[in-house]
Design a protein around this motif. Structure first.
Motif, mmCIF file in Angstrom:
data_model
loop_
_atom_site.group_PDB
_atom_site.id
_atom_site.type_symbol
_atom_site.label_atom_id
_atom_site.label_comp_id
_atom_site.label_asym_id
_atom_site.label_seq_id
_atom_site.Cartn_x
_atom_site.Cartn_y
_atom_site.Cartn_z
ATOM 1 N N THR A 22 -3.105 -9.282 -5.524
ATOM 2 C CA THR A 22 -4.042 -8.983 -6.603
ATOM 3 C C THR A 22 -3.684 -7.686 -7.315
ATOM 4 O O THR A 22 -3.816 -7.582 -8.545
ATOM 5 C CB THR A 22 -5.479 -8.871 -6.051
ATOM 6 N N TYR A 23 -3.204 -6.697 -6.576
ATOM 7 C CA TYR A 23 -3.046 -5.363 -7.142
ATOM 8 C C TYR A 23 -1.645 -5.107 -7.696
ATOM 9 O O TYR A 23 -1.486 -4.290 -8.614
ATOM 10 C CB TYR A 23 -3.428 -4.328 -6.098
ATOM 11 N N THR A 24 -0.618 -5.791 -7.176
ATOM 12 C CA THR A 24 0.723 -5.644 -7.758
ATOM 13 C C THR A 24 1.072 -6.831 -8.654
ATOM 14 O O THR A 24 2.045 -6.772 -9.404
ATOM 15 C CB THR A 24 1.789 -5.533 -6.656
ATOM 16 N N CYS A 25 0.286 -7.900 -8.547
ATOM 17 C CA CYS A 25 0.499 -9.126 -9.330
ATOM 18 C C CYS A 25 1.837 -9.792 -9.015
ATOM 19 O O CYS A 25 2.371 -10.572 -9.804
ATOM 20 C CB CYS A 25 0.386 -8.858 -10.836
ATOM 21 N N GLU A 26 2.370 -9.499 -7.840
ATOM 22 C CA GLU A 26 3.639 -10.087 -7.400
ATOM 23 C C GLU A 26 3.394 -11.430 -6.713
ATOM 24 O O GLU A 26 2.436 -11.588 -5.959
ATOM 25 C CB GLU A 26 4.339 -9.146 -6.428
ATOM 26 N N ASN A 27 4.250 -12.394 -7.001
ATOM 27 C CA ASN A 27 4.209 -13.691 -6.319
ATOM 28 C C ASN A 27 4.826 -13.503 -4.935
ATOM 29 O O ASN A 27 6.037 -13.393 -4.785
ATOM 30 C CB ASN A 27 4.978 -14.728 -7.126
ATOM 31 N N ILE A 28 3.982 -13.455 -3.904
ATOM 32 C CA ILE A 28 4.461 -13.114 -2.567
ATOM 33 C C ILE A 28 4.770 -14.344 -1.713
ATOM 34 O O ILE A 28 5.330 -14.216 -0.623
ATOM 35 C CB ILE A 28 3.440 -12.228 -1.833
#
Length: 231
Positions: A127-133
């Protein structure tokens, strides 16, 4: 409590509850406009609603998810999935994701992650880095329902392919599965301890599953398509 109202979508979403909160959203149609309205809901028994924010968009909205903090929302539009911040006087887009017509999205219980359906794949984002993890692949049809465990270590999904999958978020691998080709699942939820799953679909039955096996079935005279996420 908060109620978010997006004026376009279909009435069957009115009964949905949002994970980890007492907030709810409903979607309705109003002419050709596309709206998101934020309401405060008064105390029982009147449950009066007072509009706090109203925002119009040119695109159609397909899904809405409320962050547990009440400060962010996800909205699936025809062209993109948008993460928005709820301000004092505005609903302001913060980040866009290249997911078209996202019909199901859900924040994790703690709010640090969210899941969004992209075709037959479920994508997990920070949510906070908006990275697809991570990505959860396995469904052969449209994914219609998502549910996080209370500690966010597990995740369950259900789809029109008749599959209910339980996933591990630590390695994004499938742990359990139950596939019933004769049923198009529309909604899945879990008990607080996540030991039992409950699902409904096109066969008009409420199913209770444990260890990926159907434990009980309850027949209904009408189609069951949406379940509360808080069982």
């Amino acid at each position: 409590m908060w109620l978010i109202r997006g004026m376009w979508f279909i009435r069957r979403l009115l009964r949905k509850k949002l994970a980890a909160t007492e907030r709810a959203f409903d979607v309705d149609s109003l002419g050709g406009g596309r709206w998101l309205s934020l309401y405060t809901r008064g105390p029982k028994p009147k449950w009066q609603k007072n509009a706090e924010l109203v925002k119009s968009f040119s695109e159609e909205a397909y899904s809405v998810a409320f962050h547990p903090s009440g400060l962010h929302i996800l909205v699936g539009f025809a062209d993109k999935l948008r993460l928005m911040n709820l301000l004092m006087d505005d609903i302001r887009p913060y980040k866009e994701f290249a997911i078209k017509m996202c019909r199901e999205c859900r924040f994790s219980t703690g709010g640090d992650k969210f899941a969004a359906v992209n075709g037959n794949t479920i994508q997990i984002y920070s949510t906070y880095t908006c990275e697809n993890i991570g990505n959860l692949r396995g469904h052969n049809g449209k994914v219609r329902s998502l549910h996080w465990s209370p500690d966010d270590t597990k995740f369950v999904s259900a789809g029109l392919d008749g599959a209910i999958y339980e996933w591990s978020i630590s390695d994004f691998k499938r742990q359990n599965e139950n596939v019933l080709k004769s049923c198009n699942y529309s909604s899945v939820a879990a008990s607080p301890d996540f030991n039992s799953l409950f699902a409904v679909g096109s066969d008009r039955k409420l199913k209770q599953l444990e260890n990926a096996q159907i434990l009980k079935e309850f027949e209904s005279e009408v189609a069951l398509d949406v379940m509360s996420k808080n069982i």
